[in-house]
Design an enzyme around this catalytic site. Structure first.
Site, PDB file in Angstrom:
ATOM      1  N   LYS A  58       0.826  -1.210   0.000  1.00  0.00           N
ATOM      2  CA  LYS A  58       0.000   0.000   0.000  1.00  0.00           C
ATOM      3  C   LYS A  58       0.865   1.266   0.000  1.00  0.00           C
ATOM      4  O   LYS A  58       0.425   2.315  -0.470  1.00  0.00           O
ATOM      5  CB  LYS A  58      -0.913   0.028   1.220  1.00  0.00           C
TER       6      LYS A  58
HETATM    7  C1  LIG Z   1      -4.276  -4.734   0.181  1.00  0.00           C
HETATM    8  C2  LIG Z   1      -3.476  -5.977   0.133  1.00  0.00           C
HETATM    9  C3  LIG Z   1      -3.743  -6.978  -0.810  1.00  0.00           C
HETATM   10  C4  LIG Z   1      -4.885  -6.884  -1.797  1.00  0.00           C
HETATM   11  O1  LIG Z   1      -4.697  -5.865  -2.731  1.00  0.00           O
HETATM   12  P1  LIG Z   1      -5.948  -5.321  -3.577  1.00  0.00           P
HETATM   13  O2  LIG Z   1      -5.429  -4.184  -4.341  1.00  0.00           O
HETATM   14  O3  LIG Z   1      -6.968  -4.918  -2.552  1.00  0.00           O
HETATM   15  O4  LIG Z   1      -6.429  -6.446  -4.410  1.00  0.00           O
HETATM   16  C5  LIG Z   1      -2.916  -8.090  -0.826  1.00  0.00           C
HETATM   17  N1  LIG Z   1      -1.912  -8.238   0.056  1.00  0.00           N
HETATM   18  C6  LIG Z   1      -1.634  -7.301   0.988  1.00  0.00           C
HETATM   19  C7  LIG Z   1      -0.525  -7.533   1.934  1.00  0.00           C
HETATM   20  C8  LIG Z   1      -2.397  -6.143   1.055  1.00  0.00           C
HETATM   21  O5  LIG Z   1      -2.117  -5.223   1.977  1.00  0.00           O
END
Ligand SMILES: *Cc1c(COP(=O)(O)O)cnc(C)c1O
Length: 501
Positions: free
Chosen positions: A111
């Site tokens: 993120k």
């Molecule tokens: C948010 C997240 C995901 C999923 O990503 P999306 O964009 O919501 O599909 C997968 N792994 C981790 C560690 C995340 O923080």
């Protein structure tokens, strides 16, 4: 380039789409077209830094930002904020399989790739649109977005950031990361419900005239840092190009060769960025959508039917525990041949009946681009163990879901294409679970996340990230809780913002 709404309305500039987060008709902003990246452009990326690659991709989408503004935003986001100069390094497992490590930022999950940048894009957007009110960010998090947003917006002038997380739905480290955040403009609230409750609640607040007016009356305007905001999506396109450029630079592939990407998926933001990269001309073969036991997307790609009539499971990959994948709406827009009315109908059916169907022809088109599979917690544990014992490489549970789905995909299809596993979190972020997998549940029963981190250090060559160590002594700053109905959530926001105003 302008931005349309997936529901058919709107035609706004990039800065306006980023400022608003969600379109007025309730749809998501999508680019009016996909800028094309020629082989020449891709080749020019080989010797660029990550920051330069980011500018190269972003400037094509952010047309009402000057090159200088984009360069400045990118620099503030990535310079010195990641623990490696490469920002998003590629780790070779073998000649066919690579991990794209997106967890080298301040909160140890992918993120950060977007949320380190979004606040800067938003600040510039506010200036461009003469927005003088405070930009009040509301976030629903399944664990990782919350801290990444708090970290990105912390002390960014003219903004505040309020995060809702499911009270019992995040890991110990995730919870500590959020509740220990300082900064005068950050607020953290535990919701009595699961992630979908939190997300549904935040969406309801964005749609509530009364709440919006109450906020406006206090000199605030709402925006979103969830992946429904286009400003979250566009930074994620960059690392698909960056990974491809790195594979080229190291001679692992030749120009034009297709590469598959497997993506651990929740809200469909990360993998959608891969689809956008493909639409811009990146030679992507299959995009492999990996889910945990909450396999609503696996079912969707297999049947063409999206149905939320199913149980919600808490798993060891909590950031993928989800029933309604918001960003799928952007893919539906392309599936529907950019027919906003059709998307509106599907979204209404989803809201009113809990399901919709895209039909066989469209499902077939989707199958030519995507493969989808799932792995439950038991599969995930086995995969973490298998890769660790064969290669000494330790994955977090989310990445392991992707790794397992790739294993299944290769067995099923025999596809030997070079594949990049998008690695979304550091194993340190889920230390107790990862430790239990390697050492047995009994061995770690009485250990906290910090003791488990020390064990991980002893098992790998990766030092414990200083962000984890620092949590040990940090003071808890946020205690607020609320019920999951929008009314309670609205009240909690006003309360939080009011107290610190
Ligand atoms: C948010 C997240 C995901 C999923 O990503 P999306 O964009 O919501 O599909 C997968 N792994 C981790 C560690 C995340 O923080």
């Amino acid at each position: 380039m302008s931005y349309f709404s997936t529901r058919g309305g709107a035609c706004v500039a990039a800065s306006q789409a980023i400022l608003a987060g969600i379109a007025e008709d309730g749809g998501l902003y999508v680019p009016s077209m996909f800028p094309q990246m020629s082989e020449e452009t891709i080749a020019s990326m080989l010797d660029m830094s990550y920051e330069e690659r980011a500018v190269c991709v972003l400037e094509r989408f952010l047309e009402d930002y000057s090159e200088e503004e984009v360069t400045d935003c990118v620099h503030q986001a990535y310079h010195g904020k990641f623990d490696t100069e490469q920002v998003a390094p590629l780790h070779a497992l073998n000649s066919q399989t690579y991990y794209l490590e997106l967890f080298h930022g301040p909160t140890l999950a992918f993120k950060d790739m977007a949320l380190q940048l979004l606040p800067h894009l938003m600040k510039v957007a506010a200036r461009k649109n003469e927005e003088k009110r405070e930009i009040s960010i509301l976030v629903a998090t399944s664990g990782d977005t919350g801290k990444a947003a708090l970290e990105g917006f912390r002390n960014v002038e003219g903004t505040s950031c309020t995060v809702f997380y499911p009270k019992d739905g995040v890991s110990e480290v995730q919870k500590l990361q959020m509740t220990t955040t300082d900064g005068a403009n950050t607020h953290v609230i535990a919701v009595h419900g699961n992630f979908d409750d939190a997300q549904t609640g935040v969406k309801a607040l964005f749609g509530s005239k009364r709440f919006i007016e109450a906020m406006n009356a206090e000199g605030r305007t709402l925006s979103s840092a969830n992946s429904i905001n286009f400003g979250r999506l566009v930074p994620q396109i960059v690392y698909y190009f960056s990974a491809y450029a790195d594979l080229l630079r190291t001679g692992r592939i030749s120009m034009g060769e297709t590469v598959n990407f497997v993506v651990p998926t929740g809200n469909f933001g990360d993998i959608l960025a891969g689809f956008y990269a493909r639409s811009m001309g990146l030679p992507v073969g299959k995009l492999i959508c990996a889910s945990n036991r909450n396999d609503v997307l696996t079912e969707f790609f297999a049947s063409g039917i999206y149905s939320t009539h199913r149980l919600f499971y808490k798993t060891m990959s909590p950031s993928m525990d989800i029933l309604v994948s918001s960003n799928l709406e952007r893919l539906l827009y392309e599936v529907a041949d950019r027919d906003g009315a059709l998307v509106t109908t599907w979204m209404r059916q989803l809201r009113e009946c809990g399901s919709y169907s895209v039909g066989d022809q469209r499902r077939e088109w989707l199958s030519s681009l995507f493969y989808a599979g799932c792995a439950d917690d038991s599969d995930t544990r086995t995969e973490i163990r298998a890769v660790y014992s064969e290669y000494g490489y330790l994955m977090d549970p989310h990445t392991a879901v992707a790794s397992k789905v790739l294993r299944d995909y290769r067995l099923k299809t025999g596809d030997e294409t070079v594949t990049v596993i998008v690695s979304t979190a550091s194993p340190y972020k889920f230390a107790p679970d990862v430790c239990a997998v390697l050492q047995g549940k009994e061995a770690v029963r009485h250990l906290d996340a910090f003791a488990c981190s020390d064990i991980i250090y002893s098992l790998t060559e990766r030092p414990v990230p200083p962000q984890v160590t620092a949590l040990r002594d940090k003071e808890i700053m946020h205690f607020a809780e609320c019920e999951k109905d929008p009314e309670s959530m609205a009240h909690a926001v006003m309360e939080a913002l009011g107290h610190k105003a």
